[in-house]
Design a protein around this motif. Structure first.
Motif, mmCIF file in Angstrom:
data_model
loop_
_atom_site.group_PDB
_atom_site.id
_atom_site.type_symbol
_atom_site.label_atom_id
_atom_site.label_comp_id
_atom_site.label_asym_id
_atom_site.label_seq_id
_atom_site.Cartn_x
_atom_site.Cartn_y
_atom_site.Cartn_z
ATOM 1 N N ARG A 148 35.568 27.577 39.758
ATOM 2 C CA ARG A 148 34.883 27.846 38.494
ATOM 3 C C ARG A 148 33.812 28.874 38.803
ATOM 4 N NH1 ARG A 148 33.121 21.974 37.424
ATOM 5 N NH2 ARG A 148 32.767 22.328 39.634
ATOM 6 N N VAL A 149 33.866 29.963 38.096
ATOM 7 C CA VAL A 149 32.940 31.059 38.387
ATOM 8 C C VAL A 149 32.423 31.676 37.099
ATOM 9 C CG1 VAL A 149 34.046 31.653 40.585
ATOM 10 C CG2 VAL A 149 34.797 32.802 38.508
ATOM 11 N N TRP A 150 31.250 32.308 37.221
ATOM 12 C CA TRP A 150 30.772 33.201 36.177
ATOM 13 C C TRP A 150 31.338 34.570 36.531
ATOM 14 C CZ3 TRP A 150 26.921 29.837 38.301
ATOM 15 C CH2 TRP A 150 26.410 28.900 37.402
ATOM 16 N N GLU A 151 31.788 35.314 35.544
ATOM 17 C CA GLU A 151 32.333 36.654 35.813
ATOM 18 C C GLU A 151 31.575 37.698 35.012
ATOM 19 O OE1 GLU A 151 36.426 37.613 36.135
ATOM 20 O OE2 GLU A 151 37.008 35.516 36.403
ATOM 21 N N TYR A 152 31.381 38.850 35.641
ATOM 22 C CA TYR A 152 30.689 39.978 35.019
ATOM 23 C C TYR A 152 31.453 41.246 35.349
ATOM 24 C CZ TYR A 152 27.065 36.436 35.225
ATOM 25 O OH TYR A 152 26.371 35.262 35.103
ATOM 26 N N ILE A 153 31.394 42.206 34.431
ATOM 27 C CA ILE A 153 31.981 43.521 34.676
ATOM 28 C C ILE A 153 30.838 44.532 34.738
ATOM 29 C CG2 ILE A 153 33.556 45.322 33.851
ATOM 30 C CD1 ILE A 153 34.980 42.717 34.650
ATOM 31 N N LEU A 154 30.800 45.285 35.833
ATOM 32 C CA LEU A 154 29.767 46.303 36.018
ATOM 33 C C LEU A 154 30.304 47.665 35.613
ATOM 34 C CD1 LEU A 154 28.359 45.278 39.523
ATOM 35 C CD2 LEU A 154 27.504 44.650 37.256
ATOM 36 N N PRO A 155 29.431 48.648 35.388
ATOM 37 C CA PRO A 155 29.901 50.008 35.107
ATOM 38 C C PRO A 155 30.852 50.455 36.223
ATOM 39 C CG PRO A 155 27.542 49.858 34.742
ATOM 40 C CD PRO A 155 27.968 48.543 35.354
ATOM 41 N N GLY A 156 31.892 51.173 35.842
ATOM 42 C CA GLY A 156 32.894 51.589 36.810
ATOM 43 C C GLY A 156 34.032 50.582 36.900
ATOM 44 N N GLY A 157 33.916 49.477 36.123
ATOM 45 C CA GLY A 157 34.983 48.481 36.090
ATOM 46 C C GLY A 157 34.942 47.466 37.221
ATOM 47 N N TYR A 158 33.882 47.453 38.001
ATOM 48 C CA TYR A 158 33.783 46.483 39.096
ATOM 49 C C TYR A 158 33.617 45.068 38.535
ATOM 50 C CZ TYR A 158 33.105 50.297 42.378
ATOM 51 O OH TYR A 158 33.271 51.420 43.139
ATOM 52 N N ARG A 159 34.348 44.118 39.122
ATOM 53 C CA ARG A 159 34.261 42.720 38.697
ATOM 54 C C ARG A 159 33.411 41.951 39.705
ATOM 55 N NH1 ARG A 159 39.161 38.480 37.938
ATOM 56 N NH2 ARG A 159 39.126 38.664 40.182
ATOM 57 N N VAL A 160 32.480 41.149 39.187
ATOM 58 C CA VAL A 160 31.610 40.324 40.022
ATOM 59 C C VAL A 160 31.826 38.871 39.625
ATOM 60 C CG1 VAL A 160 29.221 39.807 40.659
ATOM 61 C CG2 VAL A 160 29.893 42.163 40.178
#
Length: 134
Positions: free
Chosen positions: A15-27
């Motif tokens: 179970r994770v929190w997901e974020y998308i950064l500029p440039g399409g990077y997934r965190v």
């Protein structure tokens, strides 16, 4: 009476929190110690970046990286800021976050969930924050 014991032994995805950064990077940031283990040791590819706030409890954070598109300094700092946000240092000012390539993250034998050791650490000094929505 039949039980679902067989199903309970199959590990569930982290179970994770997901974020998308500029440039399409997934965190991705783990929610529990077990999720952190799975994220750091199973989900992360060797070329992904791994982050954790220094010296206090917090989520393991993985920045997914395409081998052909290494992240720039700004992207690394944004991922480190997410690690700081998902930690006990969330309300601190500037926070030290450890970062390294996921290939340098390992689990000591017999260590409890959420415990890892890292090599080739790089320190990022960031303010805890999440990426802008949008």
């Amino acid at each position: 009476m039949k039980t679902n014991l067989e199903n309970s032994r199959r590990p569930s995805p982290p179970r994770v929190w997901e974020y998308i950064l500029p440039g399409g990077y997934r965190v991705m940031a783990g929610k529990t110690d077990t999720d952190n283990d799975h994220l750091s040791l199973k989900t992360a590819a060797s070329t992904d970046w791994w982050f954790h706030v220094r010296g206090m409890p917090g989520s393991h954070v993985v920045l997914k990286v395409d081998k052909n598109q290494p992240p720039d300094k700004k992207t690394l700092n944004q991922a480190a800021a997410i690690a700081a946000y998902h930690s006990k240092a969330r309300n601190g000012g500037v926070v030290a976050v450890s970062g390294t390539l996921a290939r340098h993250v390992s689990k000591p034998r017999g260590a409890k969930p959420g415990t890892v050791q890292i090599r080739k650490e790089r320190i990022f000094k960031v303010r805890p924050s999440l990426p802008e929505a949008g």
